[in-house]
Design a protein around this motif. Sequence first.
Motif, short mmCIF file in Angstrom:
data_model
loop_
_atom_site.label_atom_id
_atom_site.label_comp_id
_atom_site.label_asym_id
_atom_site.label_seq_id
_atom_site.Cartn_x
_atom_site.Cartn_y
_atom_site.Cartn_z
N HIS A 119 -11.63 5.85 6.83
CA HIS A 119 -10.53 5.83 5.88
C HIS A 119 -9.19 6.10 6.57
N ASP A 120 -9.13 5.93 7.85
CA ASP A 120 -7.90 6.12 8.59
C ASP A 120 -6.84 5.14 8.08
N ARG A 121 -5.68 5.67 7.71
CA ARG A 121 -4.61 4.83 7.17
C ARG A 121 -4.10 3.80 8.17
N ARG A 122 -4.40 4.01 9.47
CA ARG A 122 -3.93 3.08 10.49
C ARG A 122 -4.84 1.87 10.65
N ARG A 123 -6.02 1.90 10.04
CA ARG A 123 -6.97 0.80 10.18
C ARG A 123 -6.65 -0.29 9.16
N GLY A 124 -5.91 -1.27 9.58
CA GLY A 124 -5.53 -2.36 8.69
C GLY A 124 -4.33 -3.09 9.27
N PRO A 125 -3.91 -4.15 8.60
CA PRO A 125 -2.84 -4.99 9.16
C PRO A 125 -1.44 -4.42 9.03
N ALA A 126 -1.24 -3.47 8.11
CA ALA A 126 0.11 -2.99 7.83
C ALA A 126 0.36 -1.63 8.48
N ALA A 127 1.63 -1.34 8.69
CA ALA A 127 2.05 0.00 9.11
C ALA A 127 2.41 0.77 7.86
N ILE A 128 1.85 1.98 7.70
CA ILE A 128 2.14 2.81 6.54
C ILE A 128 3.19 3.83 6.93
N ARG A 129 4.28 3.87 6.18
CA ARG A 129 5.38 4.78 6.49
C ARG A 129 6.00 5.30 5.20
N PRO A 130 6.78 6.39 5.27
CA PRO A 130 7.48 6.86 4.07
C PRO A 130 8.50 5.83 3.60
N ALA A 131 8.65 5.73 2.29
CA ALA A 131 9.65 4.83 1.73
C ALA A 131 11.05 5.36 2.02
N VAL A 132 11.96 4.46 2.30
CA VAL A 132 13.39 4.78 2.43
C VAL A 132 14.08 4.00 1.32
N LEU A 133 14.33 4.67 0.20
CA LEU A 133 14.77 3.96 -1.00
C LEU A 133 16.08 3.21 -0.80
N GLU A 134 16.98 3.76 -0.01
CA GLU A 134 18.25 3.08 0.21
C GLU A 134 18.04 1.69 0.82
#
Length: 257
Positions: A119-134
Motif C-alpha cells: 500500500h505504499d503511496r509511491r507505487r503507481g504512475p502518479a506522484a502524490i504531494r500536498p495540494a497547493v491551492l493557489e
Amino acid sequence: MQAELCSPASLDPEFFSSHPGVAVAVVAGDGGKVGSVAAYLEQPGQAVIYERWVTGPPQCWRLAFDKLLGELRRLNVRVVRAGTTRPVLRNWYERELGMSVWRELVRYERDLGGSHPSHDRRRGPAAIRPAVLERDRGALEAIWRAAPDHPSITALEDLARLFPARFAVADLHGAVCGYCFSYVENGVGCLKSVIVAPAKRGRGIGRQLVADAVAWFDELRVPSFLNTEVGNPVTHGLYTSFGYRRAGSFVVLERSL
C-alpha cells in the motif's frame, strides 16, 4: 412549550465560528430548555441539518424542526438535507418532515494498524504531494465537477480551517489528475473525498491516494472511517484491502422548502 431562535455558536462555538447557520431552542413552560436543533448553510439555497439536541417527547422535535424550516425558508433556502446512520431517525425524517433518500452510502471503519507494504503511496504512475491551492485550484475544481456529489473544494477548505487535514493531489507528468481530502476530528480520521479524473481512472491512482490517507492516519495513530456509494464492488475491494470493514450504512435525505 415554545420554540425560539438562538445563537448557533451557543451550541457549537468552533463549528459555527466559520459556518453561517440557524439554531432553534425548545423551551418548556417553566423556562427550562428541553433541547435544540441547528442547520448550517452549505451553499446558497442549500442547508444541512447539523445536529439535534432535542431530548424531550416527540412533539418537541416537531416544534423545533417546524421553527427551523420556517427560518430557513425566510433565508431563501430551497433544499435542506440531513444525514443519519440510525433507522429510527431516518424513519422520523421521512414520516414527519417529508424527506426522501437522496444518497445511500456504506460506512467503512478501520482500526489502528500499519499499512501493508503493497500500500505504499509511491507505487503507481502518479506522484502524490500536498495540494497547493493557489496553484492547483483550477485543476481541482475541474476534477470535482466530474463528481459533484462530493463536497466542493470550498467546503473542504472550510473543514481544513477547523480540523487537522491532509489535502493530497496526484500529479501525473506535471498535471493534477486526482485528489484526496482527509481530516481528523475528536481523535478519529475521516477519509472525506477521493476523486480521480475520469480519463485517468483504472491506473491505480485512486489506490495511491487512499494509501497516502491511510499512511497519514497511521502516522497520527488514529482509527478512521469513510462513506462510499452503495453497490460499488470496485471501491469495496479497494477499501477492504486497506483494512477497512463494513460498519453499517449512512443515508442522506433531502426535501425542498
